[in-house]
Scaffold this active site. Structure first.
Site, PDB file in Angstrom:
ATOM      1  CD  GLU A 147      35.115  35.605  35.166  1.00 37.41           C
ATOM      2  OE1 GLU A 147      35.775  36.475  34.566  1.00 37.41           O
ATOM      3  OE2 GLU A 147      34.850  35.662  36.364  1.00 37.41           O
ATOM      4  CG  HIS A 192      36.185  37.914  38.780  1.00 34.40           C
ATOM      5  ND1 HIS A 192      35.999  37.905  37.420  1.00 34.40           N
ATOM      6  CD2 HIS A 192      36.472  39.185  39.108  1.00 34.40           C
ATOM      7  CE1 HIS A 192      36.166  39.124  36.940  1.00 34.40           C
ATOM      8  NE2 HIS A 192      36.466  39.924  37.946  1.00 34.40           N
TER       9      HIS A 192
END
Lengths: 290, 385
Positions: free
Chosen positions: A210, A248
């Site tokens: 990511e 995150h």
């Protein structure tokens, strides 16, 4: 075969009597994980289901021969729990806890470098060798034992999505590792790729990344130079706005660095089959791996 | 968590990192009074979190009392648009008034955690006062990086590496070393994710002054810094994002028209991406977390629907520990409560998925079941087209 854990792994759970710890310990035991001990300071001598509880990791390891720790303690105590396990000689430490301060992890990571302990996480779903051992919070039934695919990912539910699709197209998994979404974590992509490369049962790898940092770029360069097995890659966050943390702690594009575009380009450069349509990842793997 | 320049400078003073004399004001009369006390010239600086304030007209030098009044009047209450605020800009509610300093040289200095080396990186450059990202791109050799092992902490040789790297004169090294060391201590003590001074000034009498100050504190460590927590300025946050945070939802507003609600950050990002691929644009990022319940889903709906641009909603849940039938009941309950006025596509997968789909189908609500991720994205894109 598998990487890092198998049916011989003996698990000790730190924070076993807490709500999360209790729930997931039961799930792991139901899956077949050999949970041999728990630790909750002050509750030594008690039993959680049939698992003996100890006051310290050292006590628990000595009494049961546990060689892997699973951590469910709140963020302010996570670094302490990891260090305690490392000093007790745990070979593998899996920290599920989300929200550990970066400064704590900077110190932990440098300390662990001087020990023989491997850390997975924090802020991760854990690790599973389907059919043998589950150390983490992932749903067991979506996995298929026996390989041939190894999975390594920075995400949780996104990994479940990927594993589910692999299972749907008839591709089983050797081991699935969620390395976690924090900026500073233990085991990284390259550690897992190396292990998959050396694992005879793993014939191919799916790598899920990511935005944020440069771990995917570094891993792509390593793959280009060393990887003997095909790798399918996926990167989340093409539409993420710069400068924002996407859930995150480590998922942030800052100063033009860590973009999904750059990672995809690096992956393609490294010879990775990049999946651009998550809806059809399983199908792509089937094509590439057969 | 970001704090304002004037708050960052309070921390600097606590750690003996010199800053210009100054004061904060939220009205013109107060600005005039502070300027009169300091003596002219003064700088009047808009206090918003975004960078690029100077170029946007949020920083002015005033040499006369009239110029002070004019600058205060112009900046206070203005909507400042910079590279970092986005086109909507940010309303200026406070200004920092600072006494002018005599500048001999401008430097750049920052401290950040380096995720690749798990160390603390000191970044410095002789090209202070400029956009450091531009310097890094065009003349990377003009940027020095020194890495400190956090277990050992900053040593004298780290300071020497920075100072010789910057080509500082001997007379400047004397004050510079302690300032850098103090700044490092502040960074560590306060769990910072960034401390940046741009520019750091060498004054004509070889003093060191932090003309600007940016401090960002690791949100995960805020629990051990009550003083910084109090500095939080809610006006800098998007109201919907603040509301979401109350319910432990991770929401970021975007400018598309497809609202989406997903469990897990990675899957949420991937869902946004797939909406875009299907030809629509995501209106938000919303992670409801691993154990989303009916209340979470209800709050998620309310927050998504507070954005008038939203024309359709995609719910994408991978049920693992969270069972699909429980989730489906939550969606139905929440949809009834919030009076849904846009179509909703639900894609769920995982434990008890058949039961979950049955519950949605029999609810009588305007819910469309999707069978796969690709199917879901296409269905919602078609609905808003």
């Amino acid at each position: 075969m598998s990487i890092f854990i198998n049916s011989q792994t003996r698990v000790l759970v730190q924070g076993i009597t807490g709500k999360e710890g209790q729930f997931h310990t039961r799930q792991c035991i139901a899956y077949g994980t050999n949970v041999v001990a728990g630790v909750t300071p002050g509750k030594g001598g008690q039993v959680m289901d049939e698992v003996p509880v100890f006051n310290t990791v050292a006590d628990g390891r000595k009494a049961t021969g546990a060689n892997a720790a699973m951590i469910f303690v709140p963020p302010p105590f996570a670094a302490d729990a990891i260090l305690e396990s490392a000093d007790a000689g745990m070979e593998l430490i899996v920290c599920i806890t989300e929200g550990v301060p970066v400064m704590d992890m900077l110190k932990v990571k440098n300390y662990l470098a001087q020990t023989n302990s491997r850390l997975i996480g924090p802020n991760c779903p854990g690790i599973i060798t389907p059919g043998e051992c589950k150390i983490g919070i992932m749903p067991g039934p979506i996995h298929t034992p026996g390989g041939p695919v190894g999975v390594v990912s920075r995400s949780g539910t996104l990994t479940y999505e990927v594993v589910h699709q692999l299972t749907e197209v008839g591709l089983g998994q050797t081991t699935c590792v969620g390395i976690g979404g924090d900026p500073v974590n233990g085991t990284g992509f390259i550690d897992c790729l190396k292990a998959f490369n050396d694992d005879p049962a793993t014939e191919a790898v799916v790598m899920v990344g990511e935005i944020g940092g440069s771990a995917e770029e570094d891993a792509s360069a390593w793959i280009k130079a060393n990887m003997k097995k095909p790798v399918v890659g996926f990167i989340a966050g093409l539409t993420a706005p710069p400068g924002r943390r996407m859930g995150h702690a480590g998922a942030i594009v800052s100063g033009g660095k860590g973009t999904a575009e750059a990672k995809i380009e690096a992956m393609e450069e490294g010879g990775i089959y990049v999946c651009k349509d998550l809806g059809h990842l399983g199908r792509l793997c089937k094509e590439v791996f057969s | 968590m970001k704090i304002h320049e004037y708050q960052a400078k309070e921390l600097f003073r606590k750690y003996n990192v010199p800053t210009p004399q100054g004061g904060v004001a939220d009205n013109v009369a107060q600005v005039e009074s502070i300027a009169a006390d300091l003596g002219l010239p003064v700088a009047v600086k808009a206090q918003i979190h975004a960078g690029g304030r100077g170029k946007g007209g949020g920083v002015r030098l005033a040499k006369t009392a009239e110029e002070v009044t004019a600058a205060a009047g112009d900046i206070l209450g203005m909507t400042l648009v910079t590279k970092q605020t986005g086109p909507a800009g940010q309303l200026v509610r406070k200004v920092l008034i600072e006494k002018g300093v005599s500048i001999k040289k401008e430097l750049y200095l920052s401290i950040i955690p380096d995720r690749d080396t798990a160390s603390i990186a000191i970044v410095a450059s002789q090209d202070g006062g400029m956009d450091i990202e531009e310097v890094a791109a065009k003349t990377p050799e003009r940027i020095i990086k020194v890495f400190v092992n956090p277990l050992v902490g900053i040593q004298a040789y780290h300071l020497r590496e920075v100072m010789f790297g910057l080509g500082l004169e001997k007379d400047v090294m004397k004050p510079f070393g302690p300032v850098l060391k103090n700044l490092y201590n502040l960074f560590v003590d306060y769990d910072c994710s960034m401390v940046e001074i741009n520019p750091l000034i060498i004054t004509s009498d070889n003093g060191i002054i932090a003309l600007d100050a940016k401090v960002d504190v690791d949100s995960n460590a805020i629990y051990r810094h009550a003083d910084v927590k109090e500095m939080h300025d809610p006006f800098e946050d998007d109201p919907a994002e603040l509301e979401a945070a109350k319910f432990n939802l991770n929401y970021i507003k975007l400018d598309g028209n497809v609202g989406n609600m997903v469990n897990g950050a990675g899957l949420a990002m991937a869902t946004m991406d797939i909406i875009k691929q299907a030809g629509a644009n995501p209106a938000n990022f919303l992670d409801v977390g691993g154990g989303a319940n009916a209340e979470q889903v209800e709050n998620g709906f309310r927050i998504i629907l507070s954005d008038p641009n939203v024309k359709g909603i995609l719910i994408n849940i991978f049920g693992g520990i969270l069972r699909c039938d429980v989730l489906a009941q939550g969606v139905v309950q929440a949809a009834q409560k919030v009076k849904l006025n846009v179509p909703v596509v639900v894609r769920m997968e995982g434990t008890n998925v058949d039961e979950g789909r049955r519950i949605l189908a029999e609810s009588g609500l305007n819910l469309t079941n999707a069978t796969s991720l690709a199917d879901a994205a296409q269905k919602v894109a078609d609905l808003v087209a």
